[in-house]
Scaffold this motif. Sequence first.
Motif, PDB file in Angstrom:
ATOM      1  N   VAL A  94     -17.550 -40.530  17.696  1.00 45.78           N
ATOM      2  CA  VAL A  94     -17.520 -40.120  19.298  1.00 45.78           C
ATOM      3  C   VAL A  94     -17.602 -38.638  19.963  1.00 45.78           C
ATOM      4  CG1 VAL A  94     -16.123 -40.100  21.429  1.00 45.78           C
ATOM      5  CG2 VAL A  94     -15.826 -42.118  19.401  1.00 45.78           C
ATOM      6  N   LEU A  95     -18.298 -38.095  19.690  1.00 43.78           N
ATOM      7  CA  LEU A  95     -18.649 -36.701  19.971  1.00 43.78           C
ATOM      8  C   LEU A  95     -19.823 -36.592  20.283  1.00 43.78           C
ATOM      9  CD1 LEU A  95     -15.448 -33.952  18.869  1.00 43.78           C
ATOM     10  CD2 LEU A  95     -15.827 -34.910  20.985  1.00 43.78           C
ATOM     11  N   MET A  96     -20.133 -36.834  19.479  1.00 42.12           N
ATOM     12  CA  MET A  96     -22.053 -37.215  18.838  1.00 42.12           C
ATOM     13  C   MET A  96     -22.627 -37.619  19.945  1.00 42.12           C
ATOM     14  SD  MET A  96     -22.472 -36.392  14.968  1.00 42.12           S
ATOM     15  CE  MET A  96     -24.473 -37.293  15.496  1.00 42.12           C
ATOM     16  N   ALA A  97     -22.165 -39.240  20.100  1.00 40.18           N
ATOM     17  CA  ALA A  97     -22.664 -40.117  21.849  1.00 40.18           C
ATOM     18  C   ALA A  97     -22.080 -39.238  22.466  1.00 40.18           C
ATOM     19  CB  ALA A  97     -21.480 -41.219  21.456  1.00 40.18           C
ATOM     20  N   ALA A  98     -20.984 -38.548  23.348  1.00 36.39           N
ATOM     21  CA  ALA A  98     -20.387 -37.709  24.733  1.00 36.39           C
ATOM     22  C   ALA A  98     -21.335 -36.628  24.299  1.00 36.39           C
ATOM     23  CB  ALA A  98     -19.025 -37.346  24.417  1.00 36.39           C
ATOM     24  N   ARG A  99     -22.322 -36.470  23.996  1.00 36.14           N
ATOM     25  CA  ARG A  99     -23.024 -35.218  23.787  1.00 36.14           C
ATOM     26  C   ARG A  99     -24.223 -35.720  24.273  1.00 36.14           C
ATOM     27  NH1 ARG A  99     -24.421 -29.780  22.132  1.00 36.14           N
ATOM     28  NH2 ARG A  99     -26.234 -29.275  21.717  1.00 36.14           N
ATOM     29  N   GLY A 100     -24.676 -36.843  23.372  1.00 30.51           N
ATOM     30  CA  GLY A 100     -25.645 -37.344  24.159  1.00 30.51           C
ATOM     31  C   GLY A 100     -26.030 -38.053  25.011  1.00 30.51           C
ATOM     32  N   LEU A 101     -25.038 -38.366  25.716  1.00 33.91           N
ATOM     33  CA  LEU A 101     -24.814 -38.650  26.726  1.00 33.91           C
ATOM     34  C   LEU A 101     -24.841 -37.454  28.444  1.00 33.91           C
ATOM     35  CD1 LEU A 101     -22.342 -41.941  26.575  1.00 33.91           C
ATOM     36  CD2 LEU A 101     -25.352 -41.427  27.134  1.00 33.91           C
ATOM     37  N   ALA A 102     -24.266 -37.004  27.891  1.00 35.53           N
ATOM     38  CA  ALA A 102     -23.492 -35.565  28.792  1.00 35.53           C
ATOM     39  C   ALA A 102     -24.708 -34.429  28.592  1.00 35.53           C
ATOM     40  CB  ALA A 102     -22.350 -35.079  28.569  1.00 35.53           C
ATOM     41  N   ASP A 103     -25.141 -34.284  27.764  1.00 36.89           N
ATOM     42  CA  ASP A 103     -25.844 -33.093  27.025  1.00 36.89           C
ATOM     43  C   ASP A 103     -25.917 -32.697  27.203  1.00 36.89           C
ATOM     44  OD1 ASP A 103     -28.392 -34.667  27.060  1.00 36.89           O
ATOM     45  OD2 ASP A 103     -28.814 -34.563  29.234  1.00 36.89           O
ATOM     46  N   ASN A 104     -24.343 -32.029  27.251  1.00 36.51           N
ATOM     47  CA  ASN A 104     -23.539 -30.743  25.998  1.00 36.51           C
ATOM     48  C   ASN A 104     -22.001 -30.955  25.627  1.00 36.51           C
ATOM     49  OD1 ASN A 104     -21.298 -31.812  28.195  1.00 36.51           O
ATOM     50  ND2 ASN A 104     -21.688 -30.531  30.269  1.00 36.51           N
ATOM     51  N   ASP A 105     -22.100 -30.071  25.343  1.00 31.22           N
ATOM     52  CA  ASP A 105     -20.544 -30.168  24.634  1.00 31.22           C
ATOM     53  C   ASP A 105     -19.266 -29.794  25.032  1.00 31.22           C
ATOM     54  OD1 ASP A 105     -21.047 -27.716  24.003  1.00 31.22           O
ATOM     55  OD2 ASP A 105     -21.122 -28.085  21.680  1.00 31.22           O
ATOM     56  N   HIS A 106     -19.238 -29.791  26.132  1.00 27.98           N
ATOM     57  CA  HIS A 106     -17.535 -29.428  26.819  1.00 27.98           C
ATOM     58  C   HIS A 106     -17.229 -30.234  27.350  1.00 27.98           C
ATOM     59  CE1 HIS A 106     -19.096 -25.144  27.679  1.00 27.98           C
ATOM     60  NE2 HIS A 106     -20.194 -25.655  27.905  1.00 27.98           N
ATOM     61  N   VAL A 107     -15.474 -29.941  27.042  1.00 33.48           N
ATOM     62  CA  VAL A 107     -14.081 -30.621  26.563  1.00 33.48           C
ATOM     63  C   VAL A 107     -14.271 -31.236  28.306  1.00 33.48           C
ATOM     64  CG1 VAL A 107     -11.650 -30.638  26.582  1.00 33.48           C
ATOM     65  CG2 VAL A 107     -13.003 -29.304  24.978  1.00 33.48           C
ATOM     66  N   ASP A 108     -14.410 -30.188  29.034  1.00 32.77           N
ATOM     67  CA  ASP A 108     -14.446 -31.415  30.281  1.00 32.77           C
ATOM     68  C   ASP A 108     -16.110 -31.920  31.070  1.00 32.77           C
ATOM     69  OD1 ASP A 108     -15.839 -28.667  31.241  1.00 32.77           O
ATOM     70  OD2 ASP A 108     -14.709 -28.205  32.912  1.00 32.77           O
ATOM     71  N   GLY A 109     -16.334 -31.957  30.015  1.00 34.23           N
ATOM     72  CA  GLY A 109     -17.686 -32.838  30.864  1.00 34.23           C
ATOM     73  C   GLY A 109     -19.334 -32.064  31.455  1.00 34.23           C
ATOM     74  N   GLU A 110     -18.822 -30.525  31.953  1.00 36.37           N
ATOM     75  CA  GLU A 110     -19.036 -29.484  32.708  1.00 36.37           C
ATOM     76  C   GLU A 110     -19.411 -28.517  31.852  1.00 36.37           C
ATOM     77  OE1 GLU A 110     -17.032 -28.652  36.382  1.00 36.37           O
ATOM     78  OE2 GLU A 110     -16.645 -30.755  36.631  1.00 36.37           O
ATOM     79  N   ALA A 111     -20.505 -27.385  32.253  1.00 33.23           N
ATOM     80  CA  ALA A 111     -21.260 -26.375  31.470  1.00 33.23           C
ATOM     81  C   ALA A 111     -20.495 -25.251  32.209  1.00 33.23           C
ATOM     82  CB  ALA A 111     -22.949 -26.620  31.405  1.00 33.23           C
ATOM     83  N   ILE A 112     -19.723 -24.208  31.673  1.00 29.85           N
ATOM     84  CA  ILE A 112     -19.887 -23.163  32.352  1.00 29.85           C
ATOM     85  C   ILE A 112     -20.638 -22.019  32.991  1.00 29.85           C
ATOM     86  CG2 ILE A 112     -18.242 -20.486  32.244  1.00 29.85           C
ATOM     87  CD1 ILE A 112     -16.735 -22.643  29.719  1.00 29.85           C
ATOM     88  N   ASP A 113     -20.783 -22.303  33.872  1.00 25.55           N
ATOM     89  CA  ASP A 113     -22.163 -21.180  34.132  1.00 25.55           C
ATOM     90  C   ASP A 113     -21.142 -19.887  33.878  1.00 25.55           C
ATOM     91  OD1 ASP A 113     -24.277 -20.101  35.001  1.00 25.55           O
ATOM     92  OD2 ASP A 113     -23.008 -19.711  37.766  1.00 25.55           O
ATOM     93  N   ASP A 114     -22.432 -19.116  33.049  1.00 32.02           N
ATOM     94  CA  ASP A 114     -21.449 -17.399  32.272  1.00 32.02           C
ATOM     95  C   ASP A 114     -22.969 -16.929  33.015  1.00 32.02           C
ATOM     96  OD1 ASP A 114     -24.232 -18.917  30.930  1.00 32.02           O
ATOM     97  OD2 ASP A 114     -23.015 -17.802  28.838  1.00 32.02           O
ATOM     98  N   HIS A 115     -23.998 -17.138  34.304  1.00 31.42           N
ATOM     99  CA  HIS A 115     -24.962 -16.801  34.650  1.00 31.42           C
ATOM    100  C   HIS A 115     -26.693 -16.398  34.117  1.00 31.42           C
ATOM    101  CE1 HIS A 115     -22.987 -16.658  38.382  1.00 31.42           C
ATOM    102  NE2 HIS A 115     -21.894 -15.988  37.966  1.00 31.42           N
ATOM    103  N   THR A 116     -26.935 -16.955  32.635  1.00 29.38           N
ATOM    104  CA  THR A 116     -27.007 -16.688  32.097  1.00 29.38           C
ATOM    105  C   THR A 116     -28.924 -17.493  32.146  1.00 29.38           C
ATOM    106  OG1 THR A 116     -26.815 -18.430  29.561  1.00 29.38           O
ATOM    107  CG2 THR A 116     -26.448 -15.720  29.640  1.00 29.38           C
ATOM    108  N   ALA A 117     -28.647 -18.657  32.836  1.00 27.20           N
ATOM    109  CA  ALA A 117     -30.053 -19.151  33.689  1.00 27.20           C
ATOM    110  C   ALA A 117     -30.487 -18.949  34.671  1.00 27.20           C
ATOM    111  CB  ALA A 117     -29.374 -21.030  33.356  1.00 27.20           C
ATOM    112  N   LEU A 118     -31.832 -19.498  34.460  1.00 25.75           N
ATOM    113  CA  LEU A 118     -33.112 -18.596  35.204  1.00 25.75           C
ATOM    114  C   LEU A 118     -32.391 -19.158  36.731  1.00 25.75           C
ATOM    115  CD1 LEU A 118     -36.029 -18.853  33.333  1.00 25.75           C
ATOM    116  CD2 LEU A 118     -35.369 -16.755  33.838  1.00 25.75           C
ATOM    117  N   PRO A 119     -32.666 -18.716  37.905  1.00 31.96           N
ATOM    118  CA  PRO A 119     -32.323 -19.097  39.276  1.00 31.96           C
ATOM    119  C   PRO A 119     -32.858 -20.144  39.573  1.00 31.96           C
ATOM    120  CG  PRO A 119     -33.399 -16.994  39.360  1.00 31.96           C
ATOM    121  CD  PRO A 119     -33.199 -17.184  37.782  1.00 31.96           C
ATOM    122  N   LEU A 120     -32.932 -21.208  40.463  1.00 30.56           N
ATOM    123  CA  LEU A 120     -33.290 -22.340  40.935  1.00 30.56           C
ATOM    124  C   LEU A 120     -34.193 -21.297  42.040  1.00 30.56           C
ATOM    125  CD1 LEU A 120     -30.797 -24.959  40.851  1.00 30.56           C
ATOM    126  CD2 LEU A 120     -32.696 -24.662  39.428  1.00 30.56           C
TER     127      LEU A 120
END
Length: 130
Positions: A94-120
Motif C-alpha cells: 500500500v505504501l509503494m502504491a501511495a508513493r507512486g500516486l503522490a510522488d512522495n513518501d510522507h505520511v501526510d502526503g505533503e513534502a516538507i519544504d526544507d528550502h533545498t529546491a531551486l526557486p521557481l
Amino acid sequence: MEVIIAIAIGVLGGSGVWLVLRPRTFQVLMGLSLLSYAVNLFIFAMGSLFEDKPPIVQPGLTPSLDHYTDPLPQALVLTAIVIGFATSALFLVVLMAARGLADNDHVDGEAIDDHTALPLERGDPGAHRP
C-alpha cells in the motif's frame, strides 16, 4: 536474564515509538515492526523464562510453573509473528502504491519544504504569489 529482556523490550519499544512519529512512511513501517517485536518479546517473557524445561507437564509432578514452561505465550507469539509479517507485507504494498500516486513518501502526503529546491521563475504558473 529478566533485566536484559526488560532492557531489550524498552529499547525496541522506544525505538519503535520514535520511528512511528517520523514523517516518512517507511520509517513508520519499521517503527510498527519494532513495536510488534517489543510486544512479542513481552508476551514471551511473561510466559516464564526457563532454560531446559519442557513446555508440557511431566507425569507425577504437580502442574505448576515451577516444573514446566507455559506453551500458550509461545503459541501466541508465533501467531503474532505470522500475522505481523503478513500485515507488514500488505502495508508495504500500500505504501509503494501511495508513493507512486503522490510522488512522495510522507505520511501526510505533503513534502516538507526544507528550502533545498531551486526557486521557481517569476513567470512560472506554479510560482507562489506573495
